[in-house]
Structure formats: C-alpha cells, structure tokens
Design a protein around this motif. Structure first.
Motif, short mmCIF file in Angstrom:
data_model
loop_
_atom_site.label_atom_id
_atom_site.label_comp_id
_atom_site.label_asym_id
_atom_site.label_seq_id
_atom_site.Cartn_x
_atom_site.Cartn_y
_atom_site.Cartn_z
N PHE A 87 0.87 -1.17 0.00
CA PHE A 87 0.00 0.00 0.00
C PHE A 87 0.90 1.22 0.00
N GLY A 88 0.60 2.21 -0.82
CA GLY A 88 1.42 3.41 -0.91
C GLY A 88 0.68 4.65 -0.46
N LEU A 89 1.33 5.43 0.37
CA LEU A 89 0.77 6.69 0.85
C LEU A 89 1.72 7.83 0.51
N VAL A 90 1.17 8.90 -0.03
CA VAL A 90 1.96 10.10 -0.29
C VAL A 90 1.90 10.97 0.96
N VAL A 91 3.06 11.41 1.42
CA VAL A 91 3.14 12.20 2.65
C VAL A 91 4.08 13.39 2.45
N LYS A 92 3.99 14.34 3.38
CA LYS A 92 4.85 15.52 3.34
C LYS A 92 6.18 15.29 4.04
N ASP A 93 6.23 14.31 4.97
CA ASP A 93 7.44 14.08 5.76
C ASP A 93 7.51 12.60 6.13
N VAL A 94 8.34 11.82 5.42
CA VAL A 94 8.39 10.37 5.65
C VAL A 94 8.87 10.03 7.06
N LEU A 149 5.79 4.79 2.26
CA LEU A 149 5.52 6.21 2.40
C LEU A 149 6.39 6.93 1.37
N LEU A 150 5.78 7.82 0.59
CA LEU A 150 6.50 8.51 -0.48
C LEU A 150 6.39 10.01 -0.29
N GLN A 151 7.53 10.67 -0.19
CA GLN A 151 7.59 12.11 -0.04
C GLN A 151 8.26 12.69 -1.29
N PRO A 152 7.46 13.28 -2.18
CA PRO A 152 8.07 13.90 -3.36
C PRO A 152 8.87 15.14 -2.97
N ILE A 153 10.12 15.18 -3.41
CA ILE A 153 11.00 16.30 -3.08
C ILE A 153 11.12 17.26 -4.26
N SER A 154 11.41 16.70 -5.44
CA SER A 154 11.59 17.56 -6.61
C SER A 154 11.28 16.77 -7.87
N GLY A 155 11.00 17.51 -8.93
CA GLY A 155 10.79 16.91 -10.24
C GLY A 155 9.37 16.40 -10.44
N PRO A 156 9.06 16.07 -11.69
CA PRO A 156 7.72 15.60 -12.03
C PRO A 156 7.49 14.15 -11.62
N SER A 157 6.34 13.90 -11.00
CA SER A 157 5.98 12.53 -10.65
C SER A 157 4.51 12.47 -10.30
N THR A 158 3.96 11.29 -10.33
CA THR A 158 2.59 11.08 -9.91
C THR A 158 2.41 11.45 -8.44
N MET A 167 4.12 13.84 -6.72
CA MET A 167 4.08 15.30 -6.59
C MET A 167 2.71 15.83 -6.99
N GLU A 168 2.19 15.31 -8.10
CA GLU A 168 0.86 15.74 -8.55
C GLU A 168 -0.21 15.41 -7.52
N PHE A 169 -0.13 14.22 -6.96
CA PHE A 169 -1.11 13.79 -5.95
C PHE A 169 -1.05 14.71 -4.74
N LEU A 170 0.16 14.99 -4.24
CA LEU A 170 0.32 15.84 -3.07
C LEU A 170 -0.23 17.24 -3.33
N GLN A 171 0.02 17.77 -4.51
CA GLN A 171 -0.47 19.11 -4.84
C GLN A 171 -1.98 19.14 -5.00
N LYS A 172 -2.56 18.08 -5.53
CA LYS A 172 -4.00 18.06 -5.80
C LYS A 172 -4.83 17.64 -4.59
N TYR A 173 -4.38 16.62 -3.87
CA TYR A 173 -5.18 16.04 -2.78
C TYR A 173 -4.58 16.22 -1.39
N GLU A 196 -1.85 14.90 1.56
CA GLU A 196 -1.38 13.58 1.96
C GLU A 196 -2.51 12.56 1.86
N GLY A 197 -2.15 11.30 1.58
CA GLY A 197 -3.17 10.28 1.59
C GLY A 197 -2.81 9.02 0.83
N PHE A 198 -3.77 8.11 0.82
CA PHE A 198 -3.66 6.81 0.15
C PHE A 198 -3.53 7.03 -1.35
N HIS A 199 -2.47 6.50 -1.94
CA HIS A 199 -2.20 6.71 -3.36
C HIS A 199 -2.42 5.46 -4.20
#
Length: 163
Positions: A24-31, A85-94, A96-102, A104-107
C-alpha cells in the motif's frame, strides 16, 4: 426493497484475481514524521529509508527522459504487506501531482511484479484505464501506475516488471 443476490459473473478486461496485494502506498509531506507515528500507533518497525531517483519517466503519456526527480521513501511491514511512504522532493511525478492536488493520503495498491505486464497495461488502456506514470527504478524495474481514481473508488493500481 431490492434483492441482495449474488452478482452475475462477467468476463473481466484482465483477470487479476490470482494476484496478491503486496503493498500500500501513501503520499506524505514528511516520511520520517509519518513513519515514526505509524510505529508509535501500530508498532510498525523497523522502517527502511531510501532516496529514489526514477529514470525514463513517462507522465500522462509524455516522455520526460531528462527529468530529474527525487522521492524520499520509507518502507515497513504489517500483516504480511508492506507500507510505502512517499515524499516527493523535486521533479515531475505522480506523487508530486497527488500531493499538490489532494494533499497527503492513500495513493495506490500494488500487485508488485506481474506476468504479462505489457498485455495488462494495453488491455486496461483499451478499457479506458490509462497509465498515468511509468518510470525505471534502480535500473532494473519498471513501475507503472494505472489511473482508477474516478472509475473505481479513488486509487491507483501499481504493477511492475523487470527490465
């Protein structure tokens, strides 16, 4: 009043019923912060921390071959499944888009490495389920995220193949 009978069997676009959910993958601001809290609440440890730098990125069918991307990752296990747990730091990725749109949460849920990866991706594409993101990790594995947010209850399906 409606009936509660069994659903009639249908022929699926792809039959993944024998596959197991492995992650299970979760996008977070701070791993580090979220991993610590998971450990405090659920006893999940030890966490392994990595920096991922995906290569060969394809985002929304657009090749971003030269894109630099950095994602901090933490992985631990619970109940025979891994949590990433995935914390996007830089560059384009799914992520980063998820964090900006939604936020933190279940990805995603992941089936891991599957046989017939390319056939599955193509069959799902024909059924209107597109790949949002594809990238090579560590030079050995290609990961693919199939968009199911609007059609199937708000998640993405991750499948991968060996390169």
């Amino acid at each position: 009043m409606g009936t509660t009978g069994a659903q009639e069997p249908v022929k699926p676009v792809v039959n993944l019923s024998a596959e197991k959910i492995v992650q299970f993958g979760l996008v977070v601001k701070d791993v580090e912060k979220v991993a610590k809290r998971f450990s405090e609440v659920f006893g999940m440890s030890p966490w392994k921390f990595y920096d991922f730098k995906p290569k060969g990125i394809i985002l929304h069918d657009k090749s971003l071959e030269d894109a630099e991307c950095l994602i901090k990752v933490a992985i631990a296990h619970m109940g025979g499944r891994s949590f990433k747990l995935l914390q996007p730091i830089s560059g384009p990725s799914t992520y980063m888009e998820f964090l900006q749109k939604y936020g933190e949460g279940f990805h995603y849920i992941s089936l891991g490495t599957v046989l017939d990866h390319d056939k599955i991706v193509e069959a799902l594409k024909k059924a209107g389920i597109n790949s949002e993101y594809s990238a090579t990790l560590g030079g050995v594995s290609v990961v693919n995220y199939l968009v199911m947010q609007e059609q199937m209850g708000g998640f993405q399906l991750e499948i991968s193949k060996n390169k």
